[in-house]
Design an enzyme around this catalytic site. Sequence first.
Site, short mmCIF file in Angstrom:
data_model
loop_
_atom_site.label_atom_id
_atom_site.label_comp_id
_atom_site.label_asym_id
_atom_site.label_seq_id
_atom_site.Cartn_x
_atom_site.Cartn_y
_atom_site.Cartn_z
N ARG A 181 -7.76 -0.80 1.64
CA ARG A 181 -7.58 -0.64 3.09
C ARG A 181 -8.71 0.22 3.66
O ARG A 181 -9.27 -0.08 4.69
CB ARG A 181 -6.22 -0.02 3.40
N ASP A 346 3.47 -7.19 -6.62
CA ASP A 346 4.39 -6.86 -5.53
C ASP A 346 4.17 -7.74 -4.31
O ASP A 346 3.11 -8.34 -4.15
CB ASP A 346 4.21 -5.38 -5.11
N GLU A 347 5.19 -7.78 -3.48
CA GLU A 347 5.10 -8.32 -2.12
C GLU A 347 4.37 -9.66 -2.05
O GLU A 347 3.37 -9.80 -1.33
CB GLU A 347 4.41 -7.29 -1.21
N TRP A 418 8.65 1.18 -7.79
CA TRP A 418 8.25 1.70 -6.46
C TRP A 418 9.33 1.52 -5.42
O TRP A 418 9.46 2.31 -4.50
CB TRP A 418 6.92 1.08 -6.01
N TYR A 443 5.46 8.55 -2.34
CA TYR A 443 4.52 7.87 -1.44
C TYR A 443 3.91 8.88 -0.46
O TYR A 443 4.51 9.26 0.54
CB TYR A 443 5.22 6.72 -0.71
N PHE A 444 2.70 9.27 -0.78
CA PHE A 444 2.04 10.31 0.02
C PHE A 444 1.43 9.77 1.31
O PHE A 444 0.78 10.50 2.05
CB PHE A 444 0.98 11.04 -0.82
N TRP A 493 -1.55 5.04 -0.16
CA TRP A 493 -1.99 3.81 0.50
C TRP A 493 -2.75 4.22 1.75
O TRP A 493 -2.31 5.12 2.48
CB TRP A 493 -0.78 2.94 0.85
N THR A 494 -3.87 3.55 2.00
CA THR A 494 -4.80 4.13 2.97
C THR A 494 -4.93 3.35 4.28
O THR A 494 -5.95 3.44 4.96
CB THR A 494 -6.20 4.28 2.33
N GLU A 495 -3.90 2.61 4.66
CA GLU A 495 -3.97 1.93 5.96
C GLU A 495 -4.38 2.92 7.05
O GLU A 495 -5.22 2.62 7.90
CB GLU A 495 -2.60 1.35 6.34
#
Length: 787
Positions: A181, A346-347, A418, A443-444, A493-495
Amino acid sequence: MLNRLVVFFGLFWVVTSAFGQSIERYSIIPRPAQLEPRAGEFIISRSTTIGVPFGQPDLKAVVDTLANHMNRSTGMNLSVRNVNKLTVPENLIEFIPSPDTTLGDEGYRIDATNKLITIEASSSKGFFYAVQTLYQLLPPAVFATKHPVPATNLTTLSIPACRIQDRPRYSYRGLHLDVGRHFFPVPLIKKYLDLMAMHKFNNFHWHLTDDQGWRIEIKKYPKLTQIGAQRRETIVGHYDDYDPQVFDGKPYGGYYTQDEIREVIRYAASRYINVVPEIELPGHALAALAAYPELACSPGPYQVATKWGVFDDVFCPTEKTFSFLQDVLTEVINLFPGKYIHIGGDECPKTVWKKNAFCQQLIKREGLKNENGLQSYFINRIDKFVTSKGRRIIGWDEILEGNGPAIRLSPNATVMSWRGIKGGIQAARQQHDVIMTPGQFCYFDHFQGDPAQEPTGFGGSLPLAKVYSYNPTPPELTTTEATHILGAQGNIWTEYISTWDQLNYMLWPRAAALAEVVWTPLNQKNYEDFTRRLPVLFERLSTLNVTYARTIYDVSFSAKPTGDGKVDVSLSADKQAPQIRYTLDGSIPSDESLQYERSLVLDKSTTIRAATFADGSALSQLAKMRKDYIVSKATGKPYTLLNAPSAGRPDKNYSLTDGVTGGMGGYEVAGVVSFSNDINAVIDLGQSQSIEGVRVGFLKYTAKNICLPKQVEISVSEDGKTFQLVLTAKTNPAEAGKRGFVRLPFDFSPTTARYVRIIARNIGRVPAGLRNPGKAAQLMVDEIEVR
Ligand code: ACM
């Protein structure tokens, strides 16, 4: 700088930090398994000897880094010498390999007196962790990369005497980083690894591919990076901030060459960190499909995603796709020496597979139940391939779906749990190894404080104390099953994390709390004690120029209306943040602002900004915490709602007139009442009085079908029975743009009344031009004011 004042309290020493807070003399994070405090200090000076035995190059390399750090920060010129037993062991820091198996592969022992420090371990890994502990016994300035350290005059160093015996609780202690991301170049990855090592993490999970970018050079498929590593532009703000969504128009990209990957792996290895590469499949594959559309189920074209989320276009389970993935994984396996290859899993939406003739035939041919069976088939083929190469897969917990007699995961497949801990429990019971990464603890990218006050983030809540409270071994497992819990990992996660500073803000101190979760024995964990060690962690991070969140020192606000139409606001903070200062004029608080002593009674609408201090130094971020309160003729007055609010967001204690405004951040909304039909509220002002207007705070959040009303009608009454209409106003339910609270004023000729009725008409269906046209619309309101 730290050792201004040393007080002896039984077994604990407390010193005063630069912040004026009490801090611990042994601020080691993660807390060692056993620590026995002692009086006195070992002074490191130019004449101190650092000794390692002959013929131990790995150990020598570890100890050289310690000497380099001490030299860099002090200007001393210590060197590491090969020593045999000295006759007078004084002024000596000695590293002694030990055959003691109770230390384990990663354990160590430190025995520090005022004359001598001996460090024992049975492997260079153990010595490496001993050195990390020594750094944390030294003043934070030892982390400085330049001498002289600004604002210190560090010329000698000291280590408080103690005896430590330490080894980790778990063998897998991970941090993850999503570079799909947002891309972080190699120099920052190295800093990330440094910070991991400092906290004794030993696995770096590198999330290298996703819909928004493919970040690893693959020689056989150059378009993966030529095309897949770039996106045309990126969504602005939070996914839901704008309706329609807004994009920045700026190309964004980056990738790691194979040489860079090797360099990172080497760098990590010298810090005893294994790198786990993740190649996402079968979902989160848009960047790959943009480069090679023939790997999708329909011809495309596809573009690298420019916004966040889960996309329907995924790898098609054709032989072409499997050859491609095997080629990619072959290069990955040749690059990464570790046993784990993460293959995602995943997903993966099944939308396209459901409609695709090839997929349907494959389901029949293989005797699969449905598209979920197809996902199992997909994972199984990749699992077999990776296993055949002598490695083992890690997958997100979805890889368990469909695991059964027909298609079975390799026994050595490891599951990352997760979606809570269920997957982890199930996997351990099936004798698969497990790495725990449940969203609610690990989840940071979730908020660490009030979502309305934190920087833009994904959503969800994960305060520091919650991270710390986590126990990765679920109590419902038997002792044998529990051996499959290898440890835990923090995911980032870097969105919404595009910069190095923001990344660190989200990580620290939460990653330090997780370090203690995975290292420290359960019976040695203590959150209070952890928070007393935080001031020194913060000094270390400051010395390293690494950002961190001081959210735990933030002010909390709580308010209630008084009986006489005012709002009574209480401020509070963690006990480590002893002073609260505030302003009432919207200005940023300073150490000269009013000091909070008792609750504040507001007799007019006011913005309160507040920050915490200790001995005149700011603890919380000065410009951060603010809250708007509304005081009007309606404040604290009861009302009747003729239409009931929606069950999800009911009315609590007359919250529409309590003076407290709503808030919003991420996907979170607070302090509102929701209506699926019209709002029809009658406020009783208690006595007849002159009024001339009403203002209603509506939430406009059309991405979630929360629209402004189409019309508002205001009526007044003296007896609460007969109402006289004083205003009908058209409003604009199709208003697009940025989400937020919209305070719509409705003014009318002054009149006298005791009761005010507000009807706000729901549009019913979300209008065209918005994100979800035709969906049932909601009305949401935080405050109603009467003037
Ligand atoms: C995940 O957060 N999708 C593993």
